[in-house]
Scaffold this active site. Structure first.
Site, PDB file in Angstrom:
ATOM      1  N   ASN A  12      50.057  34.036  65.033  1.00  0.00           N
ATOM      2  CA  ASN A  12      49.754  33.155  63.600  1.00  0.00           C
ATOM      3  C   ASN A  12      51.562  32.603  63.051  1.00  0.00           C
ATOM      4  O   ASN A  12      51.730  33.760  62.391  1.00  0.00           O
ATOM      5  CB  ASN A  12      49.350  34.742  63.114  1.00  0.00           C
ATOM      6  CG  ASN A  12      49.313  33.662  61.492  1.00  0.00           C
ATOM      7  OD1 ASN A  12      48.971  32.608  61.410  1.00  0.00           O
ATOM      8  ND2 ASN A  12      48.778  34.944  60.718  1.00  0.00           N
ATOM      9  N   TRP A  13      51.346  30.960  63.266  1.00  0.00           N
ATOM     10  CA  TRP A  13      52.628  31.141  62.539  1.00  0.00           C
ATOM     11  C   TRP A  13      52.645  30.684  61.227  1.00  0.00           C
ATOM     12  O   TRP A  13      54.230  30.710  60.804  1.00  0.00           O
ATOM     13  CB  TRP A  13      52.427  29.532  63.221  1.00  0.00           C
ATOM     14  CG  TRP A  13      52.592  29.205  64.709  1.00  0.00           C
ATOM     15  CD1 TRP A  13      52.649  30.242  65.297  1.00  0.00           C
ATOM     16  CD2 TRP A  13      52.767  27.672  65.356  1.00  0.00           C
ATOM     17  NE1 TRP A  13      53.418  29.615  66.727  1.00  0.00           N
ATOM     18  CE2 TRP A  13      53.531  28.105  66.691  1.00  0.00           C
ATOM     19  CE3 TRP A  13      53.134  26.307  64.878  1.00  0.00           C
ATOM     20  CZ2 TRP A  13      53.343  26.979  67.414  1.00  0.00           C
ATOM     21  CZ3 TRP A  13      53.194  26.226  65.850  1.00  0.00           C
ATOM     22  CH2 TRP A  13      53.748  25.677  67.091  1.00  0.00           C
ATOM     23  N   LYS A  14      51.447  30.822  60.537  1.00  0.00           N
ATOM     24  CA  LYS A  14      51.750  31.376  59.122  1.00  0.00           C
ATOM     25  C   LYS A  14      51.931  29.576  58.428  1.00  0.00           C
ATOM     26  O   LYS A  14      51.675  29.153  59.442  1.00  0.00           O
ATOM     27  CB  LYS A  14      52.467  32.293  58.837  1.00  0.00           C
ATOM     28  CG  LYS A  14      52.034  34.139  59.399  1.00  0.00           C
ATOM     29  CD  LYS A  14      52.036  35.037  58.025  1.00  0.00           C
ATOM     30  CE  LYS A  14      51.641  36.199  59.300  1.00  0.00           C
ATOM     31  NZ  LYS A  14      51.576  37.120  58.855  1.00  0.00           N
ATOM     32  N   HIS A  97      42.604  37.351  57.134  1.00  0.00           N
ATOM     33  CA  HIS A  97      43.554  37.172  56.819  1.00  0.00           C
ATOM     34  C   HIS A  97      44.287  37.834  56.073  1.00  0.00           C
ATOM     35  O   HIS A  97      44.198  37.827  54.768  1.00  0.00           O
ATOM     36  CB  HIS A  97      45.007  36.252  57.385  1.00  0.00           C
ATOM     37  CG  HIS A  97      46.217  37.141  57.869  1.00  0.00           C
ATOM     38  ND1 HIS A  97      47.310  37.264  56.986  1.00  0.00           N
ATOM     39  CD2 HIS A  97      46.843  37.116  58.799  1.00  0.00           C
ATOM     40  CE1 HIS A  97      48.075  37.908  57.452  1.00  0.00           C
ATOM     41  NE2 HIS A  97      48.010  38.097  59.114  1.00  0.00           N
ATOM     42  N   GLU A  99      46.621  38.169  53.950  1.00  0.00           N
ATOM     43  CA  GLU A  99      47.471  37.283  53.201  1.00  0.00           C
ATOM     44  C   GLU A  99      47.222  36.357  52.397  1.00  0.00           C
ATOM     45  O   GLU A  99      47.129  35.756  51.413  1.00  0.00           O
ATOM     46  CB  GLU A  99      48.255  35.990  53.361  1.00  0.00           C
ATOM     47  CG  GLU A  99      49.788  37.488  54.481  1.00  0.00           C
ATOM     48  CD  GLU A  99      51.072  36.504  55.704  1.00  0.00           C
ATOM     49  OE1 GLU A  99      50.760  36.027  55.688  1.00  0.00           O
ATOM     50  OE2 GLU A  99      50.809  38.285  56.395  1.00  0.00           O
ATOM     51  N   GLU A 169      44.991  44.528  61.592  1.00  0.00           N
ATOM     52  CA  GLU A 169      46.468  44.442  61.328  1.00  0.00           C
ATOM     53  C   GLU A 169      46.380  45.128  60.004  1.00  0.00           C
ATOM     54  O   GLU A 169      46.370  44.910  58.826  1.00  0.00           O
ATOM     55  CB  GLU A 169      46.341  42.999  60.953  1.00  0.00           C
ATOM     56  CG  GLU A 169      46.334  42.372  61.637  1.00  0.00           C
ATOM     57  CD  GLU A 169      47.230  41.141  61.636  1.00  0.00           C
ATOM     58  OE1 GLU A 169      47.893  40.820  62.572  1.00  0.00           O
ATOM     59  OE2 GLU A 169      46.853  39.772  60.451  1.00  0.00           O
ATOM     60  N   GLY A 175      55.261  42.218  59.387  1.00  0.00           N
ATOM     61  CA  GLY A 175      56.102  41.313  58.714  1.00  0.00           C
ATOM     62  C   GLY A 175      56.613  42.352  57.568  1.00  0.00           C
ATOM     63  O   GLY A 175      58.048  41.985  57.274  1.00  0.00           O
ATOM     64  N   SER A 215      53.908  43.823  63.581  1.00  0.00           N
ATOM     65  CA  SER A 215      55.191  43.486  63.561  1.00  0.00           C
ATOM     66  C   SER A 215      54.929  43.531  65.722  1.00  0.00           C
ATOM     67  O   SER A 215      55.820  44.710  65.932  1.00  0.00           O
ATOM     68  CB  SER A 215      55.801  44.776  63.103  1.00  0.00           C
ATOM     69  OG  SER A 215      56.471  44.288  61.740  1.00  0.00           O
ATOM     70  N   GLY A 236      52.752  37.502  64.174  1.00  0.00           N
ATOM     71  CA  GLY A 236      53.662  36.431  62.875  1.00  0.00           C
ATOM     72  C   GLY A 236      55.018  36.290  63.250  1.00  0.00           C
ATOM     73  O   GLY A 236      55.367  35.654  63.771  1.00  0.00           O
ATOM     74  N   GLY A 237      55.399  36.716  63.594  1.00  0.00           N
ATOM     75  CA  GLY A 237      57.214  36.468  63.368  1.00  0.00           C
ATOM     76  C   GLY A 237      57.435  36.199  64.944  1.00  0.00           C
ATOM     77  O   GLY A 237      58.039  34.998  64.813  1.00  0.00           O
TER      78      GLY A 237
HETATM   79  P1  PGA Z   1      53.855  39.625  61.741  1.00  0.00           P
HETATM   80  O1  PGA Z   1      52.407  39.540  61.334  1.00  0.00           O
HETATM   81  O2  PGA Z   1      53.744  39.789  62.940  1.00  0.00           O
HETATM   82  O3  PGA Z   1      54.691  39.071  61.626  1.00  0.00           O
HETATM   83  O4  PGA Z   1      53.828  41.515  61.506  1.00  0.00           O
HETATM   84  C1  PGA Z   1      51.845  39.583  61.893  1.00  0.00           C
HETATM   85  C2  PGA Z   1      50.318  38.970  61.594  1.00  0.00           C
HETATM   86  O5  PGA Z   1      50.142  38.437  60.628  1.00  0.00           O
HETATM   87  O6  PGA Z   1      49.171  38.301  61.990  1.00  0.00           O
END
Ligand code: PGA
Length: 254
Positions: A12-14, A97, A99, A169, A175, A215, A236-237
């Site tokens: 997930n590149w956000k 998600h 966010e 999640e 993050g 994470s 994500g990251g």
């Molecule tokens: P993260 O994000 O790996 O940076 O914690 C995961 C996500 O939000 O899908």
């Protein structure tokens, strides 16, 4: 663990990567994940989708979007419909998600509507659920995740369920560098599978891919993915660097 479920590692590149940067990352990813024994998905920003579809054609990388609107068309400035994604050649989409829930007023009901619209258009959907820190401390994680999952899947038929992936999640792990322990991940993923059994029957529940996200990185992926009900990861990251993402894909392929 022996089962027939598809292991899916999705990035997930956000809101990261211009189209130019996306090309660089995809060029590095293609050889790095070519031998994957699991499904590999990259969920890019809308602006990079067409390029991502083009660049990954003929490779084992699948492309997803990070959101979709529930209406088919109309006066919804700034939104993108499922049909538009399908027309681009996009295969997956993320719904719910945290966010989106936290910053863009997403609710369980709108997550459900987006999920249905995406499925009806022929997309595969990664439905995200998870508790925040306060909810975990209050001891309501299981109830909350069950509720989120149940509402997200309202109206989703048994025939559509193979197109659905649930991503657990925990918000406090996203993050933050704070990963859930593999036991915590297993506990909640197991409870999601139990709910799926109640809703769709045990046999069907056993076929659904349930991911962990929050994470996940090359150092902890193998342990998390070793748990019986953790069938993949939403990353994500660590999905923004080809070598880190490829290491997670490799861990999932073992
Ligand atoms: P993260 O994000 O790996 O940076 O914690 C995961 C996500 O939000 O899908």
């Amino acid at each position: 663990m022996e089962n027939n479920r598809k292991t899916i590692i999705a990035g997930n590149w956000k809101m990261n990567k211009t189209t130019t940067e996306a090309v660089e990352l995809i060029d590095a990813l293609i050889p790095a994940v070519a031998d994957a024994q699991c499904e590999v998905v990259i969920c890019t920003p809308f602006t990079a989708l067409a390029t991502a579809v083009e660049k990954t054609r003929g490779t084992n990388i699948h492309v997803g979007a990070q959101n979709v609107h529930f209406e088919q068309s109309g006066a919804f400035t700034g939104e993108i419909s499922a049909e538009m994604l399908v027309d681009l050649g996009v295969e997956y989409v993320i719904t719910g998600h945290s966010e989106r829930r936290q910053y863009f007023a997403e609710t369980d009901e709108t997550v459900n509507k987006r999920t249905l619209a995406a499925l009806n258009a022929g997309l595969k959907v990664l439905v995200c659920v998870g508790e925040n820190l306060e909810q975990r401390e209050q001891g309501v994680t299981e109830e909350l995740v069950r509720l989120q999952t149940k509402i997200a899947l309202q109206g989703v038929t048994k025939e559509q369920l193979p197109q659905v992936v649930i991503a657990y999640e925990p918000v406090w792990a996203i993050g933050t560098g704070k990963t859930a322990t593999s036991d915590q991940a297993q506990e909640v993923c197991g409870c999601i599978r139990q709910l799926l059994g109640e809703l769709y029957g045990e046999d069907t529940a056993q076929t659904v891919t349930i991911q962990y996200g929050g994470s996940m990185n090359p150092a902890n992926a193998e342990e998390l993915l070793g748990k019986p009900d953790v069938d993949g990861g939403l990353i994500g990251g660590a999905s923004l660097k080809a070598d880190a993402f490829a290491s997670i894909v490799a861990a999932a392929s073992r």
